[in-house]
Design a protein around this motif. Structure first.
Motif, PDB file in Angstrom:
ATOM      1  N   LEU A 151      31.725  25.278  73.968  1.00  8.07           N
ATOM      2  CA  LEU A 151      30.478  25.674  74.174  1.00  8.07           C
ATOM      3  C   LEU A 151      29.748  25.248  75.280  1.00  8.07           C
ATOM      4  CD1 LEU A 151      29.589  24.133  70.490  1.00  8.07           C
ATOM      5  CD2 LEU A 151      29.469  26.481  71.129  1.00  8.07           C
ATOM      6  N   LEU A 152      30.256  24.533  76.142  1.00  9.37           N
ATOM      7  CA  LEU A 152      29.612  23.922  77.444  1.00  9.37           C
ATOM      8  C   LEU A 152      29.922  25.248  78.258  1.00  9.37           C
ATOM      9  CD1 LEU A 152      30.275  20.318  78.247  1.00  9.37           C
ATOM     10  CD2 LEU A 152      28.186  21.558  77.955  1.00  9.37           C
ATOM     11  N   ALA A 153      31.432  25.557  78.253  1.00  5.25           N
ATOM     12  CA  ALA A 153      31.863  26.807  78.926  1.00  5.25           C
ATOM     13  C   ALA A 153      30.829  28.059  78.761  1.00  5.25           C
ATOM     14  CB  ALA A 153      33.008  26.897  78.919  1.00  5.25           C
ATOM     15  N   GLY A 154      30.515  28.433  77.549  1.00  4.29           N
ATOM     16  CA  GLY A 154      29.977  29.553  77.145  1.00  4.29           C
ATOM     17  C   GLY A 154      28.616  29.362  77.652  1.00  4.29           C
ATOM     18  N   LEU A 155      27.821  28.181  77.516  1.00  3.75           N
ATOM     19  CA  LEU A 155      26.380  28.215  77.847  1.00  3.75           C
ATOM     20  C   LEU A 155      26.211  27.837  79.356  1.00  3.75           C
ATOM     21  CD1 LEU A 155      25.487  26.378  74.688  1.00  3.75           C
ATOM     22  CD2 LEU A 155      24.823  28.700  75.046  1.00  3.75           C
ATOM     23  N   PHE A 156      27.076  27.347  79.859  1.00  6.78           N
ATOM     24  CA  PHE A 156      26.797  26.675  81.259  1.00  6.78           C
ATOM     25  C   PHE A 156      27.597  27.121  82.221  1.00  6.78           C
ATOM     26  CE2 PHE A 156      25.372  23.274  78.387  1.00  6.78           C
ATOM     27  CZ  PHE A 156      23.916  23.686  78.594  1.00  6.78           C
ATOM     28  N   GLY A 157      29.000  27.730  81.837  1.00 13.96           N
ATOM     29  CA  GLY A 157      29.934  28.114  82.781  1.00 13.96           C
ATOM     30  C   GLY A 157      31.244  27.186  82.919  1.00 13.96           C
ATOM     31  N   TRP A 158      32.190  27.577  83.348  1.00  9.83           N
ATOM     32  CA  TRP A 158      33.443  27.019  83.196  1.00  9.83           C
ATOM     33  C   TRP A 158      33.424  25.486  84.220  1.00  9.83           C
ATOM     34  CZ3 TRP A 158      36.810  26.858  79.432  1.00  9.83           C
ATOM     35  CH2 TRP A 158      36.855  28.280  78.679  1.00  9.83           C
ATOM     36  N   LYS A 159      32.615  25.712  85.504  1.00  9.93           N
ATOM     37  CA  LYS A 159      32.734  24.717  86.176  1.00  9.93           C
ATOM     38  C   LYS A 159      32.213  23.242  85.435  1.00  9.93           C
ATOM     39  CE  LYS A 159      29.864  23.844  89.860  1.00  9.93           C
ATOM     40  NZ  LYS A 159      29.135  24.280  90.891  1.00  9.93           N
ATOM     41  N   VAL A 160      31.082  23.583  84.562  1.00  8.06           N
ATOM     42  CA  VAL A 160      30.525  22.461  83.893  1.00  8.06           C
ATOM     43  C   VAL A 160      31.453  21.832  82.826  1.00  8.06           C
ATOM     44  CG1 VAL A 160      28.654  21.621  82.270  1.00  8.06           C
ATOM     45  CG2 VAL A 160      28.114  23.009  84.214  1.00  8.06           C
ATOM     46  N   ALA A 161      32.169  22.704  82.051  1.00  9.55           N
ATOM     47  CA  ALA A 161      33.169  22.433  81.511  1.00  9.55           C
ATOM     48  C   ALA A 161      34.355  21.484  81.869  1.00  9.55           C
ATOM     49  CB  ALA A 161      33.768  23.657  80.256  1.00  9.55           C
ATOM     50  N   VAL A 162      34.873  21.962  82.818  1.00 13.93           N
ATOM     51  CA  VAL A 162      35.829  21.208  83.572  1.00 13.93           C
ATOM     52  C   VAL A 162      35.483  19.724  84.039  1.00 13.93           C
ATOM     53  CG1 VAL A 162      37.233  21.074  85.782  1.00 13.93           C
ATOM     54  CG2 VAL A 162      37.082  23.333  84.437  1.00 13.93           C
ATOM     55  N   ILE A 163      34.240  19.738  84.498  1.00 15.30           N
ATOM     56  CA  ILE A 163      33.687  18.364  84.915  1.00 15.30           C
ATOM     57  C   ILE A 163      33.698  17.688  83.792  1.00 15.30           C
ATOM     58  CG2 ILE A 163      31.368  17.394  85.463  1.00 15.30           C
ATOM     59  CD1 ILE A 163      30.915  19.917  87.370  1.00 15.30           C
ATOM     60  N   TYR A 164      33.217  18.228  82.418  1.00 11.12           N
ATOM     61  CA  TYR A 164      33.180  17.394  81.274  1.00 11.12           C
ATOM     62  C   TYR A 164      34.494  16.711  81.069  1.00 11.12           C
ATOM     63  CZ  TYR A 164      33.644  17.069  76.398  1.00 11.12           C
ATOM     64  OH  TYR A 164      33.784  16.900  74.840  1.00 11.12           O
ATOM     65  N   ALA A 200      21.580  22.270  75.340  1.00  4.98           N
ATOM     66  CA  ALA A 200      21.307  23.579  75.931  1.00  4.98           C
ATOM     67  C   ALA A 200      19.506  23.597  75.865  1.00  4.98           C
ATOM     68  CB  ALA A 200      21.656  24.920  75.237  1.00  4.98           C
ATOM     69  N   VAL A 201      18.845  23.240  74.986  1.00  4.26           N
ATOM     70  CA  VAL A 201      17.466  23.319  74.672  1.00  4.26           C
ATOM     71  C   VAL A 201      16.910  22.262  76.062  1.00  4.26           C
ATOM     72  CG1 VAL A 201      15.333  23.086  73.645  1.00  4.26           C
ATOM     73  CG2 VAL A 201      17.341  24.085  72.616  1.00  4.26           C
ATOM     74  N   LEU A 202      17.441  21.107  75.935  1.00  6.47           N
ATOM     75  CA  LEU A 202      17.025  20.082  76.889  1.00  6.47           C
ATOM     76  C   LEU A 202      17.113  20.589  78.418  1.00  6.47           C
ATOM     77  CD1 LEU A 202      18.807  16.806  75.701  1.00  6.47           C
ATOM     78  CD2 LEU A 202      16.253  17.299  75.461  1.00  6.47           C
ATOM     79  N   MET A 203      18.066  21.127  78.809  1.00  2.67           N
ATOM     80  CA  MET A 203      18.345  21.551  80.124  1.00  2.67           C
ATOM     81  C   MET A 203      17.293  22.630  80.348  1.00  2.67           C
ATOM     82  SD  MET A 203      22.272  21.108  81.097  1.00  2.67           S
ATOM     83  CE  MET A 203      22.223  21.875  82.612  1.00  2.67           C
ATOM     84  N   GLU A 204      17.203  23.624  79.608  1.00  5.30           N
ATOM     85  CA  GLU A 204      16.269  24.658  79.791  1.00  5.30           C
ATOM     86  C   GLU A 204      14.735  24.198  79.815  1.00  5.30           C
ATOM     87  OE1 GLU A 204      15.123  28.710  77.204  1.00  5.30           O
ATOM     88  OE2 GLU A 204      17.378  28.100  77.694  1.00  5.30           O
ATOM     89  N   LYS A 205      14.551  23.029  79.462  1.00  8.75           N
ATOM     90  CA  LYS A 205      13.285  22.292  79.829  1.00  8.75           C
ATOM     91  C   LYS A 205      13.326  21.377  80.932  1.00  8.75           C
ATOM     92  CE  LYS A 205      12.283  24.716  76.327  1.00  8.75           C
ATOM     93  NZ  LYS A 205      11.561  26.146  77.214  1.00  8.75           N
ATOM     94  N   GLY A 206      14.146  21.316  81.620  1.00 10.76           N
ATOM     95  CA  GLY A 206      14.020  20.742  82.958  1.00 10.76           C
ATOM     96  C   GLY A 206      14.805  19.452  82.887  1.00 10.76           C
ATOM     97  N   VAL A 207      15.723  18.904  82.003  1.00 12.94           N
ATOM     98  CA  VAL A 207      16.416  17.872  81.943  1.00 12.94           C
ATOM     99  C   VAL A 207      17.631  18.182  82.661  1.00 12.94           C
ATOM    100  CG1 VAL A 207      17.785  16.319  80.493  1.00 12.94           C
ATOM    101  CG2 VAL A 207      15.702  17.158  79.846  1.00 12.94           C
ATOM    102  N   THR A 208      18.072  17.293  83.853  1.00 17.10           N
ATOM    103  CA  THR A 208      19.137  17.448  84.670  1.00 17.10           C
ATOM    104  C   THR A 208      20.369  17.524  83.791  1.00 17.10           C
ATOM    105  OG1 THR A 208      19.228  15.257  85.341  1.00 17.10           O
ATOM    106  CG2 THR A 208      17.745  16.887  86.665  1.00 17.10           C
TER     107      THR A 208
END
Lengths: 78, 341
Positions: free
Chosen positions: B146-159, B279-287
């Motif tokens: 889900l992380l990869a799908g919504l934010f890209g593979w970089k975020v998923a690997v970091i996770y 996903a919603v949190l990040m859309e609203k400006g949470v880092t």
């Protein structure tokens, strides 16, 4: 037949007990079914994943909820 | 024999269909929203509906594929094999291996106690056992995809990398602190019967069947959370005041990460349920750092699991365990906020 269902009380463990009772009733065999919830006793069967199923003192299943036909087969072969 | 052939063929047929649909999601969403529903382009409502129609099949497709693959891979692993592999390993190497095996071994949190006892009884150090118990829920294939799908593979690997690091270091520290005295006394008296059950070798067809069963079980359980999560995400698409959360939990506030972790502990959700909220949190400006910390706290440090562990651990151990893992998650959160990823 002596059947023990091993499980500390998770949803799958309760399901397995229910399923076992149904299958035994359907097969029409003589069997005692006991639910073992004491973790100390569960460990003595060497089961690390619940639910577990013990038939006549032998572990035949651990860590998953079988389908009806799979359970039937396990009980028939035990 | 014909059945066996059929089951080997099915994955290929389904994969072809999968690729076909996945590559045309955009067109399908356009077709449904503009043609079939006849909605006008450009309004908030249309945008929200389009987002939902596009996102649901996308996430579901990714989910089904990855859960199937993970299900098949996991059929090669079991708690018993993992225990055998970890027996007699030195401390640090043991922590690393336990963390990686924590990802690969099929594990349900309701089995945490028998597994803990089984490991300890086999002489595996407490710290190594904990690396396993931390990694298993924290690094989750559903969260990964889900992380990869919504934010890209970089975020998923970091996770995955940071999750592994937390599990390895936390287990190592727990061992170094010599917490054995805070384990319930009866734990060390458990004598298990080792030759419990012979494992039978599975055929490839069996393993594929395991994959299908896993998909049925997991997707059957979580699809509703995903639907709700995406609906919330779609609803928030343009409606919630943009910088509302950013003001409380945005970049400027140092307390955002600890606050997110504190909020996460009493919340208990499977990984699938939490990602759309992230996903919603990040859309609203949470880092990203804060959002990841929140997610890790929800799935890695849950109150129900802590209560289960109370059966075998004294409260001092649990307090130290929570403190160490929370510190690890905090550091991950700060790190990513600092790096502006």
């Amino acid at each position: 037949m002596e059947i023990k269902v091993l499980g500390t009380g998770c949803a799958k463990c309760k399901k397995l007990e229910e399923l076992t009772r149904n299958v035994v009733a359907e097969m029409g065999v003589e069997a005692t079914i006991e639910k073992v919830e004491d973790i100390y006793k569960i460990m003595q069967f060497g089961v690390m994943r619940t639910p577990g199923l013990v038939v006549n003192g032998k572990v035949v299943l651990s860590g998953k909820l079988p389908g009806t036909s799979e359970l039937k087969e396990l009980l028939e072969n035990a | 024999m014909r059945d066996r052939f059929k089951i080997l063929l099915w994955p290929f047929v389904l994969l072809a269909l999968w690729i076909l649909i996945y590559n045309n999601l955009h067109e399908i969403a356009d077709l449904v929203v503009y043609r079939l529903m006849g909605l006008k382009e450009g309004t908030h409502l249309t945008e929200s509906i389009w987002f939902f129609i596009f996102e649901v099949p996308k996430v579901m497709l990714l989910l089904v594929l990855i859960v199937f693959i993970v299900g098949v891979i996991r059929s090669w692993f079991s708690a018993e094999k993992t225990r055998k592999a970890l027996e007699g390993k030195s401390l640090f190497a043991g922590n690393v291996m336990a963390s990686v095996l924590g990802i690969l071994t099929p594990f349900c949190s309701c089995s945490a106690i028998p597994l803990f006892l089984g490991f300890v009884e086999a002489g595996i150090p407490i710290g190594v056992t904990f690396s396993f118990l931390i990694a298993a829920p924290l690094i989750n294939e559903v969260a990964l995809i889900l992380l990869a799908g919504l934010f890209g593979w970089k975020v998923a690997v970091i996770y995955v990398v940071t999750g592994l690091t937390i599990a390895i270091v936390s287990g190592f520290v727990i061992e170094k602190l010599k917490l054995q005295k805070y384990v319930a006394d009866w734990v060390f008296q458990v004598k298990a019967n080792h030759a419990a059950m012979e494992e039978q070798e599975l055929t490839l067809a069996d393993r594929i069947q395991v994959g299908f069963d896993t998909v049925k079980e997991i997707v059957g359980k979580i699809w509703i959370y995903i639907l709700i999560g995406i609906a919330v995400g779609a609803g928030a698409h343009g409606y919630v005041p943009e910088d509302y959360l950013a003001r409380i939990m945005g970049e400027g506030s140092w307390y955002a990460v600890p606050l997110a972790i504190l909020l996460g502990v009493p919340l208990y959700s499977n990984a699938a349920g939490i990602i759309p909220i992230v996903a919603v949190l990040m859309e609203k400006g949470v880092t990203l750092g804060t959002a990841l910390a929140f997610m890790m706290s929800v799935i890695g440090l849950s109150l129900p699991e802590i209560i289960i562990l109370k059966k075998v651990l004294k409260w001092q151990f649990i307090a130290i365990f929570v403190a160490i893992v929370a510190t690890g998650i905090t550091m991950v959160g700060f790190l990513f906020n600092l790096l502006h990823l």
